[in-house]
Write a protein that holds these residues in place. Structure first.
Motif, short mmCIF file in Angstrom:
data_model
loop_
_atom_site.label_atom_id
_atom_site.label_comp_id
_atom_site.label_asym_id
_atom_site.label_seq_id
_atom_site.Cartn_x
_atom_site.Cartn_y
_atom_site.Cartn_z
N LYS A 147 -74.01 -23.19 -52.77
CA LYS A 147 -75.22 -24.00 -52.55
C LYS A 147 -75.00 -24.99 -51.43
CE LYS A 147 -77.98 -24.19 -56.72
NZ LYS A 147 -78.17 -24.80 -58.00
N SER A 148 -73.88 -25.64 -51.51
CA SER A 148 -73.64 -26.64 -50.45
C SER A 148 -73.47 -25.97 -49.11
CB SER A 148 -72.45 -27.53 -50.80
OG SER A 148 -71.33 -26.74 -51.06
N GLU A 152 -75.88 -26.46 -45.78
CA GLU A 152 -75.33 -26.70 -44.45
C GLU A 152 -75.93 -25.75 -43.44
OE1 GLU A 152 -70.84 -27.89 -45.62
OE2 GLU A 152 -71.04 -26.76 -43.73
N LEU A 153 -75.96 -24.49 -43.87
CA LEU A 153 -76.49 -23.45 -42.95
C LEU A 153 -77.97 -23.69 -42.67
CD1 LEU A 153 -74.67 -20.31 -44.38
CD2 LEU A 153 -74.33 -21.33 -42.13
N LYS A 154 -78.70 -24.06 -43.70
CA LYS A 154 -80.12 -24.35 -43.51
C LYS A 154 -80.31 -25.46 -42.50
CE LYS A 154 -82.42 -22.89 -47.74
NZ LYS A 154 -82.83 -23.25 -49.08
N ASN A 157 -79.62 -24.17 -39.19
CA ASN A 157 -80.72 -23.31 -38.78
C ASN A 157 -81.87 -24.15 -38.26
OD1 ASN A 157 -82.04 -20.83 -38.46
ND2 ASN A 157 -83.02 -21.03 -40.46
N THR A 158 -82.22 -25.16 -39.02
CA THR A 158 -83.33 -26.04 -38.61
C THR A 158 -83.04 -26.66 -37.25
OG1 THR A 158 -83.62 -26.57 -40.95
CG2 THR A 158 -84.73 -28.01 -39.36
N THR A 159 -81.79 -27.12 -37.16
CA THR A 159 -81.40 -27.71 -35.87
C THR A 159 -81.55 -26.70 -34.74
OG1 THR A 159 -79.75 -28.97 -37.10
CG2 THR A 159 -79.55 -28.96 -34.69
N LEU A 160 -81.11 -25.48 -34.97
CA LEU A 160 -81.17 -24.44 -33.93
C LEU A 160 -82.62 -24.11 -33.59
CD1 LEU A 160 -78.28 -22.08 -35.15
CD2 LEU A 160 -78.34 -23.40 -33.03
N ARG A 161 -83.43 -24.02 -34.65
CA ARG A 161 -84.85 -23.74 -34.42
C ARG A 161 -85.48 -24.81 -33.53
NH1 ARG A 161 -87.61 -19.89 -37.41
NH2 ARG A 161 -86.51 -19.20 -39.25
#
Lengths: 201, 268
Positions: A147-148, A152-154, A157-161
């Motif tokens: 989960k953690s 982190e990946l989310k 991902n948001t940052t990359l988006r």
């Protein structure tokens, strides 16, 4: 205590010890034993007397019971028959009770075996439960970890988006700018050519 | 202060081997009873220790005599029921005659020679009166009169049941001296003659010089021009001449708080 005092005190003690050796030691144990034996004898005599009396009473009862004839004899026989019947019934009941006792004992043995088996099953289930609990604990830990990691990946991902969007916007702007500049270049070139043609005519 | 526990214990535990035989004139039936043997405390009294003896012999005597007053004799001499057994034995002339053989009687009580003690309560009353007399001599009676009835009872019960600690829990107070004095006011003493009677004299444990008296001083006081006192015996032992009288009173007294002494004389 002074020296003199110690002397006479010690003299008294020594005399008392000698006295006891002379007056007490040779007799004490043997007299106690003797009295114990006397008590035993008295008790045995009393018991003996009691038993003799009972014996005599029984003899009298038996001889009296067989000695009379007629009505008394019939009554005695009837009484005896009743007693015999009672005795038989008691014996049957006793036999039945012995049988039940045997059956109960067997039941106890069987139930004990069953109980042992059940206890073994419970033990193995408890063992299994313990193992499951341990697995559960480790899985929960893993889930938590995943989960953690996912979070982190989310975030990443948001940052990359966001960066992508920003880059996309920048790209569009640049593309528009390039188109505009291309258009202005081609217009200038067309004008230059027209000017040339006019000049040449 | 009677603080030499070893001596007190040895005195308390002193015993004698007694042998009782029946009076042949009192026996009914053909069966002759065997002798009955018993270990008894030197400090006790014959009526307190002979219940079993009475029970044993009573089935050999006639029914009428069963309720009579029991008494004992040694070689024809009736024995005083209110004298401690130890002193009765010490008064016997022969040494080493153990077990001490006594004859039990259920009839013909010799009233001119002996005091009857029909019940144990009477003996207890006598014992208590001796204790009081001893305390009057030692402390003017102050200690015993300050005690409660239950403490008096405890002394008697302790003696009857042979309980040393129970007895001495109370008796130690009767053996205490005032902090100012070293000794009792007077020493409770009974001096026995060969015929079994006793005399009492007012004896102080301190000499006029203030020094503690010893047995030597006592023997001098008991001597007369005709006869000289040469030694004393109590609890079956001869007492050293240098023995302190106060110490003797504290440690060698019988439970009635008296020193019971056999005095030996020689004619001058």
């Amino acid at each position: 205590m002074s020296q003199d005092d110690q002397e006479y005190r010690q003299a008294v003690i020594n005399c008392l010890r000698e006295r006891n050796k002379r007056d007490v030691l040779p007799f004490k144990e043997i007299i106690l034993q003797n009295n114990r034996l006397l008590d035993n004898v008295a008790q045995l005599k009393a018991d003996n007397l009691k038993i003799s009396v009972e014996n005599e009473q029984l003899r009298t009862a038996i001889s009296t019971g067989g000695g009379f004839g007629g009505k008394d004899s019939t009554a005695a026989q009837l009484a005896m028959a009743a007693l015999e019947k009672k005795l038989l019934a008691q014996q049957e009941e006793l036999t039945g009770l012995h049988k039940r006792k045997g059956e109960n004992s067997q039941m106890i043995v069987d139930l004990n075996l069953k109980m042992e088996k059940q206890q073994q099953i419970i033990a193995s289930k408890e063992q299994s439960l313990l193992e499951q609990r341990n697995a559960n604990v480790s899985l929960r830990a893993e889930v938590q970890m995943l989960k953690s990691s996912l979070d982190e990946l989310k975030n990443l991902n948001t940052t990359l988006r966001d960066e992508y969007t920003a880059l996309q916007l920048a790209f569009s702007a640049l593309e528009d700018k390039m188109r505009a500049s291309q258009k202005s270049s081609s217009t200038r070139a067309h004008c230059d050519v027209s000017d040339l043609i006019i000049l040449n005519s | 202060m009677a603080n030499d526990r070893e001596i007190l214990r040895m005195i308390w535990e002193g015993q004698l081997a007694l042998c009782f035989q029946a009076d042949p004139d009192e026996i009914v039936g053909l069966q002759q009873p065997e002798n009955f043997y018993l270990m008894v405390s030197r400090l006790s009294y014959l009526p307190l220790v002979t219940d079993k003896v009475k029970k044993y012999f009573s089935r050999f005597i006639s029914g009428e005599q069963q309720d009579g007053s029991v008494w004992f004799d040694y070689n024809g001499t009736p024995l005083k029921l209110h004298y401690p057994i130890g002193i009765l034995y010490d008064l016997c002339p022969e040494e080493g005659n153990q077990p001490w053989c006594l004859t039990i009687h259920f009839s013909k009580f010799p009233e001119e020679a002996l005091v009857k003690f029909e019940t144990k309560d009477l003996l207890e009353s006598y014992f208590m009166s001796c204790l009081k007399e001893a305390d009057v001599l030692k402390h003017r009676g102050q200690v015993i009169s300050s005690m409660q009835k239950k403490e008096h009872n405890q002394l008697w019960i302790g003696l009857v049941n042979d309980k040393f600690d129970q007895f001495w829990a109370v008796n130690r107070r009767l053996m205490e001296v005032n902090s100012e004095q070293e000794c009792f006011k007077h020493t409770p003493l009974r001096f026995y003659n060969e015929d079994g009677t006793f005399t009492q004299q007012l004896i102080s444990p301190l000499a006029e010089s203030g020094k503690k008296k010893t047995v030597s001083d006592l023997l001098e006081e008991l001597s007369t021009p005709d006869r000289k006192a040469i030694g004393i015996k109590t609890h079956g032992i001869d007492i050293h001449n240098h023995t302190d009288l106060q110490w003797m009173s504290e440690h060698l007294s019988y439970p009635d708080n008296f020193l019971h002494l056999v005095v030996f004389y020689e004619n001058v």
